[in-house]
Design an enzyme around this catalytic site. Structure first.
Site, short mmCIF file in Angstrom:
data_model
loop_
_atom_site.label_atom_id
_atom_site.label_comp_id
_atom_site.label_asym_id
_atom_site.label_seq_id
_atom_site.Cartn_x
_atom_site.Cartn_y
_atom_site.Cartn_z
N GLU A 1 0.82 -1.21 0.00
CA GLU A 1 0.00 0.00 0.00
C GLU A 1 0.85 1.26 0.00
O GLU A 1 0.38 2.35 0.32
CB GLU A 1 -0.96 0.02 1.20
CG GLU A 1 -1.61 -1.29 1.55
CD GLU A 1 -2.50 -1.85 0.45
OE1 GLU A 1 -2.62 -1.23 -0.61
OE2 GLU A 1 -3.09 -2.94 0.66
N ARG B 1 5.75 7.84 -7.29
CA ARG B 1 4.87 7.78 -8.46
C ARG B 1 4.60 9.19 -8.97
O ARG B 1 4.20 10.07 -8.22
CB ARG B 1 3.54 7.13 -8.12
CG ARG B 1 3.55 5.67 -7.84
CD ARG B 1 2.16 5.05 -8.05
NE ARG B 1 1.08 5.73 -7.37
CZ ARG B 1 -0.21 5.57 -7.65
NH1 ARG B 1 -0.57 4.76 -8.63
NH2 ARG B 1 -1.14 6.21 -6.97
N GLY C 1 -11.76 3.89 -19.22
CA GLY C 1 -13.13 4.35 -19.27
C GLY C 1 -13.57 4.84 -20.63
O GLY C 1 -14.71 5.32 -20.79
N ASP D 1 -1.37 -1.28 -10.37
CA ASP D 1 -1.61 -2.69 -10.13
C ASP D 1 -1.55 -3.43 -11.46
O ASP D 1 -2.16 -2.99 -12.45
CB ASP D 1 -2.99 -2.90 -9.51
CG ASP D 1 -3.04 -2.49 -8.05
OD1 ASP D 1 -2.00 -2.54 -7.38
OD2 ASP D 1 -4.14 -2.12 -7.59
N TRP E 1 -0.60 5.10 -0.38
CA TRP E 1 -1.18 5.50 -1.66
C TRP E 1 -2.70 5.40 -1.62
O TRP E 1 -3.35 5.51 -2.64
CB TRP E 1 -0.58 4.71 -2.81
CG TRP E 1 -1.05 3.29 -2.99
CD1 TRP E 1 -1.59 2.44 -2.08
CD2 TRP E 1 -0.99 2.56 -4.22
NE1 TRP E 1 -1.87 1.22 -2.64
CE2 TRP E 1 -1.50 1.26 -3.96
CE3 TRP E 1 -0.55 2.86 -5.52
CZ2 TRP E 1 -1.59 0.28 -4.94
CZ3 TRP E 1 -0.64 1.87 -6.49
CH2 TRP E 1 -1.15 0.60 -6.19
N ASP F 1 -5.13 -6.44 3.07
CA ASP F 1 -6.31 -6.58 2.21
C ASP F 1 -7.60 -6.56 3.00
O ASP F 1 -8.62 -6.04 2.53
CB ASP F 1 -6.22 -7.89 1.43
CG ASP F 1 -5.00 -7.93 0.56
OD1 ASP F 1 -4.99 -7.26 -0.48
OD2 ASP F 1 -4.03 -8.61 0.94
#
Length: 491
Positions: A181, A227, A244, A320, A372, A428
């Site tokens: 994470e 990032r 999208g 991911d 994140w 998770d």
């Protein structure tokens, strides 16, 4: 050549799902991601390798996922799942013939890849890519726990177990990690340095958006890579991004009889029953268009950063892995197009390791507590919604450390206790509760593993080792089987 370099980082992770059922949660998640993301992404990497490309990208594979991708039970289940996918494609042919053709071909290709390359697990597939310098592999703690919430000794133990597992599977110990994470608390770099970790990933806001160079953290030599959210979010963000686009396959619209996805996005506010049929040719055109645009985005970003900083910069985009193929059906095709087009456009593509070796390193920095997740703080994993899980995690850690220290045994019981504790501490469970994604399942799993820790610890502390062996014999297999709890014992 454009001054600077671009680094793409993919993070492959799923919690320990083996032996925990199929639809709607459990192993079904694993098989979907395996079929639609891991198989095609690795196929892309192997094609690029065959064409002579090296330092293509940095790939994080969490140890708990690697264990599942090598597990005989999961391998058998995956083969069955792929065959079922092809049967579902055949079954839909009378109603949706074009979809049936597309799905049949995709399933057939996946079966071919699995049967010829993956039947002995992921490790034999990944190792040539690592050894050949095609990818840099990132490791991480064994079961993807949120590091800032761990006791220092448990954090060190989880990281050592994860790095050791990667070494066993792939023959080399990662020098970099994707911290679960991107979770960070001040001082964690000291533990990283002690474990031999030289670099890790953080989210851009941790560096106040100044992600153009890797930065040594505190007084250590450990590098934090941030990032670049301006570039990363162009692909996928909480609100927008290429997947999208109207011509891509819609992830959320199902043909409920077959479980297949027959529609394209069509429009953001179009109801499922009004969406248009998926058209592979339209999707292929969208891939070409969006890949070309992304190359321009990276070129422009490097040029802008070079002008601002007066030296060649680094751009890190991180996602991911499951985005590529699972959530975004066309993602692997887009990925391959981008990785081929960037060098042709004069952009150096490298890995985090390659960037460090090339000197893309700035001045030391003090990092704040961060992640994140939502708010870029710890609220997803330590907020009000999951207070009970945080408290349960604290109890699990204290029970583990106390039990191993007081009753360490050499017959594997302490090792199994440690594995169950690490499973209870997976990030998770809190994520799924906070995001209301199969929250009941997540709480069941977290409390189930925590309950096992308490029950086994009580037997060990009472000296009832025969009863402890009988208890463990009824449990499903653990992910690793070689965790050494002696590392937790107090001197």
């Amino acid at each position: 050549m454009i001054p600077g370099a671009f680094c793409l980082v993919l993070h492959s992770h799923l919690p320990w799902l083996a032996h925990h059922g199929r639809w709607p949660v459990g192993e079904e998640w694993l098989y979907q991601s395996w079929a639609h993301a891991y198989l095609p992404v690795v196929d892309v990497l192997e094609r690029l390798a065959a064409d002579g490309q090296r330092d293509v990208l940095t790939l994080g594979v969490t140890p708990v996922l690697a264990a599942q991708l090598d597990d005989p039970h999961c391998l058998r289940g995956m083969h069955h799942w792929l065959g079922d996918w092809q049967l579902r494609a055949h079954g839909v042919a009378p109603r949706l013939p074009e979809l049936a053709v597309h799905e049949h071909r995709a399933a057939a290709r996946a079966l071919e890849l699995f049967e010829t390359r993956w039947r002995h697990g992921a490790s034999p597939v990944l190792r040539p890519l690592v050894d050949g310098g095609v990818i840099e592999l990132l490791g991480g703690p064994a079961t993807h726990p949120f590091g800032p919430l761990l006791l220092p000794e448990v954090r060190a133990f989880a990281l050592a177990a994860g790095l050791a597992d990667t070494s066993r599977r792939l023959g080399s110990r990662p020098a970099g990690i994707w911290a679960p994470e991107c979770g960070y608390a001040p001082g964690m770099e000291t533990g990283y340095a002690a474990a031999g970790v030289q670099r890790f990933l953080v989210d851009g806001p941790s560096l106040h958006g100044d992600t153009a160079l890797a930065r040594p953290v505190g007084g250590s030599d450990v590098l934090a890579f941030g990032r670049d959210l301006d570039v990363t979010y162009r692909v996928w963000s909480p609100r927008s991004g290429y997947p999208g686009g109207r011509d891509y396959r819609d992830f959320h619209t199902y043909d409920h009889e077959s479980g297949l996805k027959p529609a394209r996005v069509t429009g953001r506010h179009v109801e499922p029953h009004d969406k248009r049929p998926y058209d592979p040719e339209r999707a292929a055109a969208a891939v070409a268009r969006d890949a070309a645009e992304f190359v321009d985005v990276v070129r422009d970003r490097l040029t802008e950063l070079h002008a601002r900083h007066g030296r060649p910069p680094l751009v890190v985009a991180a996602f991911d892995t499951e985005l590529y193929g699972h959530w975004w059906h066309e993602g692997p095709a887009w990925l391959e197009a981008v990785l081929r087009a960037l060098p042709e456009a004069g952009v150096q593509v490298t890995t985090l390791r390659g960037a460090a070796d090339a000197g893309f390193v700035g001045e030391p920095v003090e990092l704040p507590a961060s992640s994140w997740g939502s708010g870029k703080d710890w609220r997803v994993w330590a907020g009000e919604q999951v207070t009970d899980l945080v408290e349960a995690g604290d109890r699990v850690q204290k029970t583990l450390v106390q039990t191993v220290s007081d009753t360490l045994v050499a017959d594997g019981l302490a090792n199994r206790l440690a594995e169950e504790a690490l499973l209870a501490l997976s990030s998770d469970w809190a994520f799924m509760v906070s995001k209301d994604s199969a929250a009941g399942y997540a709480r069941d799993r977290a409390y189930g593993h925590a309950g096992r820790v308490g029950e086994l610890a009580e037997l060990l502390q009472a000296g009832r080792r025969d009863a402890a062996h009988r208890l463990v014999a009824d449990w499903a297999p653990a992910p690793f089987g070689h965790v050494d709890a002696r590392a937790l014992a107090r001197p």
